[in-house]
Design an enzyme around this catalytic site. Structure first.
Site, PDB file in Angstrom:
ATOM      1  N   ALA A 141       0.808  -1.226   0.000  1.00  0.00           N
ATOM      2  CA  ALA A 141       0.000   0.000   0.000  1.00  0.00           C
ATOM      3  C   ALA A 141       0.835   1.267   0.000  1.00  0.00           C
ATOM      4  O   ALA A 141       0.309   2.354  -0.256  1.00  0.00           O
ATOM      5  CB  ALA A 141      -0.927   0.008   1.213  1.00  0.00           C
ATOM      6  N   THR A 142       2.134   1.135   0.296  1.00  0.00           N
ATOM      7  CA  THR A 142       2.982   2.337   0.279  1.00  0.00           C
ATOM      8  C   THR A 142       3.741   2.443  -1.044  1.00  0.00           C
ATOM      9  O   THR A 142       4.579   3.322  -1.202  1.00  0.00           O
ATOM     10  CB  THR A 142       4.012   2.274   1.438  1.00  0.00           C
ATOM     11  OG1 THR A 142       4.790   1.067   1.273  1.00  0.00           O
ATOM     12  CG2 THR A 142       3.335   2.254   2.792  1.00  0.00           C
ATOM     13  N   ASP A 198       4.354   2.393  -5.434  1.00  0.00           N
ATOM     14  CA  ASP A 198       4.044   3.290  -6.543  1.00  0.00           C
ATOM     15  C   ASP A 198       2.655   3.025  -7.141  1.00  0.00           C
ATOM     16  O   ASP A 198       1.896   3.949  -7.427  1.00  0.00           O
ATOM     17  CB  ASP A 198       5.136   3.090  -7.615  1.00  0.00           C
ATOM     18  CG  ASP A 198       4.910   3.950  -8.828  1.00  0.00           C
ATOM     19  OD1 ASP A 198       4.964   5.179  -8.665  1.00  0.00           O
ATOM     20  OD2 ASP A 198       4.662   3.402  -9.917  1.00  0.00           O
ATOM     21  N   LEU A 199       2.316   1.744  -7.313  1.00  0.00           N
ATOM     22  CA  LEU A 199       1.030   1.417  -7.935  1.00  0.00           C
ATOM     23  C   LEU A 199      -0.136   1.843  -7.036  1.00  0.00           C
ATOM     24  O   LEU A 199      -1.141   2.387  -7.502  1.00  0.00           O
ATOM     25  CB  LEU A 199       0.945  -0.094  -8.216  1.00  0.00           C
ATOM     26  CG  LEU A 199      -0.273  -0.522  -9.017  1.00  0.00           C
ATOM     27  CD1 LEU A 199      -0.226   0.030 -10.431  1.00  0.00           C
ATOM     28  CD2 LEU A 199      -0.402  -2.038  -9.062  1.00  0.00           C
ATOM     29  N   HIS A 215      -0.711  -7.539 -22.759  1.00  0.00           N
ATOM     30  CA  HIS A 215      -1.696  -6.567 -23.259  1.00  0.00           C
ATOM     31  C   HIS A 215      -2.051  -6.794 -24.733  1.00  0.00           C
ATOM     32  O   HIS A 215      -3.226  -6.829 -25.103  1.00  0.00           O
ATOM     33  CB  HIS A 215      -1.164  -5.136 -23.124  1.00  0.00           C
ATOM     34  CG  HIS A 215      -0.711  -4.799 -21.740  1.00  0.00           C
ATOM     35  ND1 HIS A 215      -1.404  -5.171 -20.615  1.00  0.00           N
ATOM     36  CD2 HIS A 215       0.362  -4.117 -21.298  1.00  0.00           C
ATOM     37  CE1 HIS A 215      -0.774  -4.725 -19.549  1.00  0.00           C
ATOM     38  NE2 HIS A 215       0.294  -4.096 -19.928  1.00  0.00           N
ATOM     39  N   LYS A 274       8.688   2.204 -27.330  1.00  0.00           N
ATOM     40  CA  LYS A 274       8.899   3.408 -26.513  1.00  0.00           C
ATOM     41  C   LYS A 274       9.537   4.475 -27.386  1.00  0.00           C
ATOM     42  O   LYS A 274      10.205   4.161 -28.381  1.00  0.00           O
ATOM     43  CB  LYS A 274       9.883   3.098 -25.377  1.00  0.00           C
ATOM     44  CG  LYS A 274       9.442   1.952 -24.483  1.00  0.00           C
ATOM     45  CD  LYS A 274       8.549   2.447 -23.402  1.00  0.00           C
ATOM     46  CE  LYS A 274       8.206   1.371 -22.414  1.00  0.00           C
ATOM     47  NZ  LYS A 274       7.057   1.766 -21.601  1.00  0.00           N
TER      48      LYS A 274
HETATM   49  P1  NAP Z   1       6.986  -0.605  -5.308  1.00  0.00           P
HETATM   50  O1  NAP Z   1       6.773   0.857  -5.506  1.00  0.00           O
HETATM   51  O2  NAP Z   1       8.369  -1.122  -5.242  1.00  0.00           O
HETATM   52  O3  NAP Z   1       6.216  -1.010  -3.991  1.00  0.00           O
HETATM   53  C1  NAP Z   1       6.343  -2.270  -3.405  1.00  0.00           C
HETATM   54  C2  NAP Z   1       5.468  -2.349  -2.173  1.00  0.00           C
HETATM   55  O4  NAP Z   1       5.689  -3.632  -1.570  1.00  0.00           O
HETATM   56  C3  NAP Z   1       5.782  -1.294  -1.137  1.00  0.00           C
HETATM   57  O5  NAP Z   1       4.595  -0.861  -0.542  1.00  0.00           O
HETATM   58  C4  NAP Z   1       6.626  -2.080  -0.141  1.00  0.00           C
HETATM   59  O6  NAP Z   1       6.457  -1.458   1.084  1.00  0.00           O
HETATM   60  C5  NAP Z   1       5.944  -3.444  -0.179  1.00  0.00           C
HETATM   61  N1  NAP Z   1       6.795  -4.533   0.292  1.00  0.00           N
HETATM   62  C6  NAP Z   1       8.032  -4.874  -0.132  1.00  0.00           C
HETATM   63  N2  NAP Z   1       8.494  -5.928   0.558  1.00  0.00           N
HETATM   64  C7  NAP Z   1       7.524  -6.283   1.421  1.00  0.00           C
HETATM   65  C8  NAP Z   1       7.381  -7.294   2.403  1.00  0.00           C
HETATM   66  N3  NAP Z   1       8.357  -8.181   2.633  1.00  0.00           N
HETATM   67  N4  NAP Z   1       6.244  -7.350   3.108  1.00  0.00           N
HETATM   68  C9  NAP Z   1       5.255  -6.463   2.902  1.00  0.00           C
HETATM   69  N5  NAP Z   1       5.313  -5.485   1.988  1.00  0.00           N
HETATM   70  C10 NAP Z   1       6.432  -5.390   1.260  1.00  0.00           C
HETATM   71  O7  NAP Z   1       6.258  -1.450  -6.430  1.00  0.00           O
HETATM   72  P2  NAP Z   1       4.991  -1.027  -7.333  1.00  0.00           P
HETATM   73  O8  NAP Z   1       5.492  -0.265  -8.499  1.00  0.00           O
HETATM   74  O9  NAP Z   1       3.943  -0.412  -6.479  1.00  0.00           O
HETATM   75  O10 NAP Z   1       4.532  -2.438  -7.897  1.00  0.00           O
HETATM   76  C11 NAP Z   1       3.780  -3.361  -7.149  1.00  0.00           C
HETATM   77  C12 NAP Z   1       3.375  -4.514  -8.045  1.00  0.00           C
HETATM   78  O11 NAP Z   1       2.594  -4.007  -9.097  1.00  0.00           O
HETATM   79  C13 NAP Z   1       4.556  -5.223  -8.707  1.00  0.00           C
HETATM   80  O12 NAP Z   1       4.229  -6.587  -8.886  1.00  0.00           O
HETATM   81  C14 NAP Z   1       4.638  -4.555 -10.066  1.00  0.00           C
HETATM   82  O13 NAP Z   1       5.228  -5.393 -11.033  1.00  0.00           O
HETATM   83  C15 NAP Z   1       3.176  -4.339 -10.353  1.00  0.00           C
HETATM   84  N6  NAP Z   1       2.904  -3.253 -11.306  1.00  0.00           N
HETATM   85  C16 NAP Z   1       3.231  -1.988 -11.006  1.00  0.00           C
HETATM   86  C17 NAP Z   1       2.950  -0.982 -11.909  1.00  0.00           C
HETATM   87  C18 NAP Z   1       3.258   0.451 -11.612  1.00  0.00           C
HETATM   88  O14 NAP Z   1       2.865   1.294 -12.424  1.00  0.00           O
HETATM   89  N7  NAP Z   1       3.903   0.767 -10.510  1.00  0.00           N
HETATM   90  C19 NAP Z   1       2.326  -1.285 -13.145  1.00  0.00           C
HETATM   91  C20 NAP Z   1       1.984  -2.607 -13.413  1.00  0.00           C
HETATM   92  C21 NAP Z   1       2.278  -3.573 -12.476  1.00  0.00           C
HETATM   93  P3  NAP Z   1       7.545  -1.391   2.250  1.00  0.00           P
HETATM   94  O15 NAP Z   1       8.853  -1.068   1.608  1.00  0.00           O
HETATM   95  O16 NAP Z   1       7.009  -0.377   3.169  1.00  0.00           O
HETATM   96  O17 NAP Z   1       7.469  -2.742   2.791  1.00  0.00           O
END
Ligand code: NAP
Length: 481
Positions: A18-19, A21-22, A240, A331
């Site tokens: 929840a913290t 990027d997505l 996609h 891209k």
């Molecule tokens: P991110 O910004 O790296 O965030 C990861 C999240 O996971 C953070 O909230 C982190 O919080 C938490 N986390 C990491 N290790 C953890 C653990 N051991 N226990 C509990 N929480 C943990 O990644 P994101 O970009 O949001 O992406 C999340 C997922 O969505 C990935 O599978 C990514 O491939 C997919 N996705 C993302 C996007 C996008 O636009 N961002 C697009 C398509 C798909 P803490 O560090 O506080 O634990």
């Protein structure tokens, strides 16, 4: 036209990650917009979970900032925002340890839908699923949402499916491909199966070819380390673009029902021929216009990953044998555009002696920007002096045609999260579908093992070689603009 909002059952939605990027860019702002639209009933809660130690108050402040940043001004409403933020809870949970699980279990309520969004790295899916079961937080009625990438090849996708299957039934697993949540993508099914007009022509007898383009102007900066391991084929085509191809090519399902739709998509993927090496072109963008090139963006001068791919696919079934499907994505291209263009064949005989100006009928379905449809038809060029033909567009922007409702379409994530709460899997990928898509993709990727992609100038349509992919068949790509 009045917007219809269909309320869902009260729910507890736990967002792991929840913290991240997505959550910040899509999930939290999207849920707020659904709240504002009146779709989320009182008594529903969003529980944020991540490793970071944070009070619920601090998480609400994080969510408020996300709303501030990613929700348009005309969707801001202080009272609604305060009421939405009051629904948010937060628990610090370690997916791989024991921290926080008892506290999370104590927060969960009976009598509401329980959904768990795994917005974390796929490596954590297994330990999250295991702990949810171990602490009796998830039961057989709960739903889990998993993010892309779903594996990086067939083997890893199979392993992920097996991990999830140890704890959840297939009917509980919602694999997100956010393209399927886009309004126009769903419209592909409405256009094809709610009208008699197109379906009789929708086959190799009348369709010369199909082009699917997903072009972006941005580079890979910001996602460089993920992207360089993935490349365009894994990042865009396997998921996609494959979904778009399926919706264009599939047979009518017997009903708009999750398994009926997914069965038909699966048949398309299984009918895809292996791609031959001469039918693929890969590219990497060069530096230009003050921007770094791909190799600088990924900080890997030896990188062989592609930021562009164009390919010709063939579907071996009765409907499509002989009609090529050209797919292209990249891209740093000239414009940001996603569209599907279905080009029809020539009429069997021209009654006009002077058929000057004749062009094929083309149905263009635009996914972005300006979602809509455009059908190119031939008419007589106005004026005396014989019959000259001219092609004109029958153009329909959905936003214009649907008025306020069309201009206010929910984001893909909003729609998909509400579908999870409703228990509707139609717009989510089934495990066998994902595996079949990898089974087709893996040999394509193996074809270029050790080969460097072609260079292309930024702000163009990609490498020259991609143009040849169609020119040699006597066809042309549509302009990217
Ligand atoms: P991110 O910004 O790296 O965030 C990861 C999240 O996971 C953070 O909230 C982190 O919080 C938490 N986390 C990491 N290790 C953890 C653990 N051991 N226990 C509990 N929480 C943990 O990644 P994101 O970009 O949001 O992406 C999340 C997922 O969505 C990935 O599978 C990514 O491939 C997919 N996705 C993302 C996007 C996008 O636009 N961002 C697009 C398509 C798909 P803490 O560090 O506080 O634990």
């Amino acid at each position: 036209m009045v917007s219809r909002v269909i309320p869902v059952e009260p729910f507890d939605l736990v967002v792991f990650g929840a913290t991240g990027d997505l959550a910040r860019r899509k999930i939290l702002p999207g849920l707020y917009r659904r709240w504002l639209a009146g779709q989320i009933p009182e008594g529903s809660r969003l529980i944020g979970a991540a490793r970071s130690a944070m009070t619920p108050g601090a998480f609400r402040a994080f969510a408020a900032q996300a709303i501030d940043e990613f929700v348009a001004d005309d969707k801001r409403d202080a009272a609604a925002e305060a009421a939405f933020l009051a629904r948010l809870e937060y628990v610090a949970v370690d997916a791989e340890g024991q921290t926080g699980w008892r506290e999370l279990a104590a927060l969960m309520r009976d009598g509401v839908v329980r959904a768990f969004y795994f917005s974390v790295a796929p490596a954590l899916f297994g330990s999250l699923a295991e702990r949810l079961k171990q602490h009796a937080i998830a039961d057989d009625a709960s739903r889990v949402v998993v993010e892309k990438p779903f594996g990086s090849d067939l083997e890893t996708a199979r392993a992920l499916n097996a991990t999830l299957a140890r704890h959840f039934q297939e009917a509980q697993i919602y694999r997100i491909d956010h393209y399927l949540g886009k309004e126009t993508v769903q419209n592909l099914m409405a256009v094809r199966f709610a009208n008699i007009l197109f379906e009789p022509l929708w086959n190799a007898q009348y369709v010369d070819h199909v082009q699917i383009t997903v072009a972006e102007t941005v580079g890979v900066a910001g996602r460089a380390s993920y992207y360089d391991k993935s490349g365009a084929m894994r990042d865009m085509v396997q998921n996609h673009m494959m979904q778009l191809l399926c919706l264009i090519a599939m047979e009518p399902p017997y009903h708009f029902d999750p398994d009926a739709v997914r069965d038909e998509k699966l048949k398309v993927i299984r009918a895809l021929d292996p791609v031959r090496a001469e039918n693929i072109v890969r590219g990497q963008y060069l530096p230009g216009a003050g921007q770094p090139g791909y190799l600088e963006d990924v900080e890997n001068p030896e990188s062989q990953s592609e930021s562009f791919v164009a390919l010709q696919a063939h579907i071996s079934n009765w409907r499509w044998k002989g009609t090529p499907f050209y797919l292209r994505t990249g891209k740093r291209l000239r414009a940001r555009v996603s569209e599907i263009a279905v080009t029809f064949k020539e009429p069997p005989h021209s009654i006009f002696d002077d058929a000057q100006g004749w062009r094929e009928n083309v149905l263009v379905i635009r996914l972005q920007p300006d979602e809509g449809m455009n059908l190119k038809v031939m008419i007589k060029e106005p004026g005396p002096g014989g019959m000259r033909l001219v092609q004109v567009p029958l153009d329909m922007s959905f936003a214009e045609a649907l008025g306020a409702e069309g201009a206010d379409m929910p984001d893909a994530y909003e729609r998909l999260i509400m579908d999870v709460i409703r228990g509707n899997q139609t717009l989510f990928m089934r495990g066998d579908e994902v595996e079949a898509a990898w089974a087709w993709t893996d040999p394509v990727i193996d074809l270029w093992d050790g080969q460097k992609p072609h260079d292309y100038e930024p702000g163009t349509s990609g490498p020259e070689e991609a143009l040849m992919l169609m020119h040699r068949d006597g066809r042309r790509w549509r302009e990217i603009r």
